[in-house]
Design an enzyme around this catalytic site. Structure first.
Site, PDB file in Angstrom:
ATOM      1  N   CYS A  78       1.058  -1.416   0.303  1.00  0.00           N
ATOM      2  CA  CYS A  78       0.114   0.192  -0.153  1.00  0.00           C
ATOM      3  C   CYS A  78       1.097   0.880  -0.012  1.00  0.00           C
ATOM      4  O   CYS A  78       1.270   1.572  -1.025  1.00  0.00           O
ATOM      5  CB  CYS A  78      -0.713  -0.041   1.100  1.00  0.00           C
ATOM      6  SG  CYS A  78      -0.100  -0.529   2.891  1.00  0.00           S
TER       7      CYS A  78
ATOM      8  N   ARG B  28      -2.170  -0.795   5.266  1.00  0.00           N
ATOM      9  CA  ARG B  28      -3.534  -1.308   4.840  1.00  0.00           C
ATOM     10  C   ARG B  28      -2.989  -2.620   4.009  1.00  0.00           C
ATOM     11  O   ARG B  28      -3.982  -3.595   3.762  1.00  0.00           O
ATOM     12  CB  ARG B  28      -3.599  -0.229   3.795  1.00  0.00           C
ATOM     13  CG  ARG B  28      -4.187   0.691   4.895  1.00  0.00           C
ATOM     14  CD  ARG B  28      -4.860   1.894   2.973  1.00  0.00           C
ATOM     15  NE  ARG B  28      -3.822   3.081   2.927  1.00  0.00           N
ATOM     16  CZ  ARG B  28      -3.723   3.305   1.722  1.00  0.00           C
ATOM     17  NH1 ARG B  28      -4.644   3.947   1.166  1.00  0.00           N
ATOM     18  NH2 ARG B  28      -2.065   4.289   0.789  1.00  0.00           N
TER      19      ARG B  28
END
Length: 280
Positions: free
Chosen positions: A238, A243
């Protein structure tokens, strides 16, 4: 939750409520918004501040084995303690901490399904009281870096037909329309775009509106529909790996994929490397 490959990796809010006074369990709140803990938290939970608690700013890496010993031992966590992680944003940083503590060998790790959002929606108890625990001795294992991908490994594998890259950022970040979604100066990159060949499957696709994880059937459809299958070597990324740690958790713990790594250098590193190939 028995439909998942490792249902023991999740607990429900009712289970946590029933175990608030269990000394063998330690709740850790890990939020993207690090100020939320002071607003109110689940009784007995300690605060993990991802800005400082697990980062080594000098080496721009995680804390080392000794640092993990000090961090967890300082919270009264022993190697036998069951750690339950939760937070905001669909448990984004809870999954990040889960991935990190897994590297250092902690066995009894769980995520509260739905995190803060579900706990709040059910009107369950919050407190502003900060718990204090007597320090204990903790012995972390040497970091298992097979769970991490590094830039040279990513670069060397471009074009490998057995490898799949997942860019879990927003479609706007993936396309190059936006350089980054959140204005953290330390997470900026020089260029926008994505790593060549990466599939865009935003991390939050795996979550329901209430913050809980989607069913195993729904998750398989999402990832297999983009040719992310268990027989492949999978690398998620990410902006700084938080994430993508959520996606790593989904693939390894909920779907049972065995060959998944998180590239935590992610776009902050790749987007600033001289001559690193990108696509838009």
């Amino acid at each position: 939750m028995s439909e998942y490959a490792h249902p023991e990796a999740l607990v429900e809010t009712s289970w946590v409520a029933d175990h608030l006074n269990d000394s063998s369990i330690r709740l850790i709140e890990a939020d993207e918004d690090v100020l939320l803990y002071e607003v109110g938290h689940i009784p007995g939970a300690v605060k993990l501040d991802w800005h400082v608690d697990v980062q080594n700013p000098l080496s721009r890496d995680f804390i080392d084995q000794e640092g993990v010993d000090k961090l967890l031992g300082g919270w009264g966590i022993s190697n036998d303690t069951t750690i339950v992680l939760y937070g905001d944003r669909n448990n984004w940083y809870a999954a990040y901490a889960y991935w990190l503590f897994t590297q250092y060998g902690h066995k009894n790790l769980k995520i509260l399904n739905g995190g803060r959002a579900k706990w709040e929606a059910e009107g369950r108890q919050y407190t502003k009281e900060v718990p204090h625990f007597s320090p204990v001795t903790y012995h972390a294992q040497p970091a298992d870096e097979s769970l991490r991908a590094f830039r040279d490994q990513v670069l060397a594998g471009l074009g490998d037909s057995n490898r799949r890259l997942i860019d879990v950022r927003s479609p706007q970040e993936y396309s190059g329309e936006l350089l980054h979604m959140v204005n953290y100066p330390q997470e900026g990159a020089q260029r926008a775009g994505h790593i060549p060949g990466a599939k865009n499957i935003p991390w939050a696709t795996a979550a329901n509106p209430d913050g809980t994880f989607k069913s195993a059937e729904e998750l398989r459809s999402i990832y297999e529909g983009k040719d992310i299958t268990p027989d492949k070597e999978i690398i998620s990324y990410c902006r700084i790996g938080e994430r993508s740690a959520h996606t790593w958790f989904v693939l390894t713990r909920l779907l049972g994929y065995e060959n998944v790594r998180n590239y935590d250098g992610s776009w902050t590193e790749w987007g600033s490397l001289v001559r690193s190939p990108i696509e838009r």
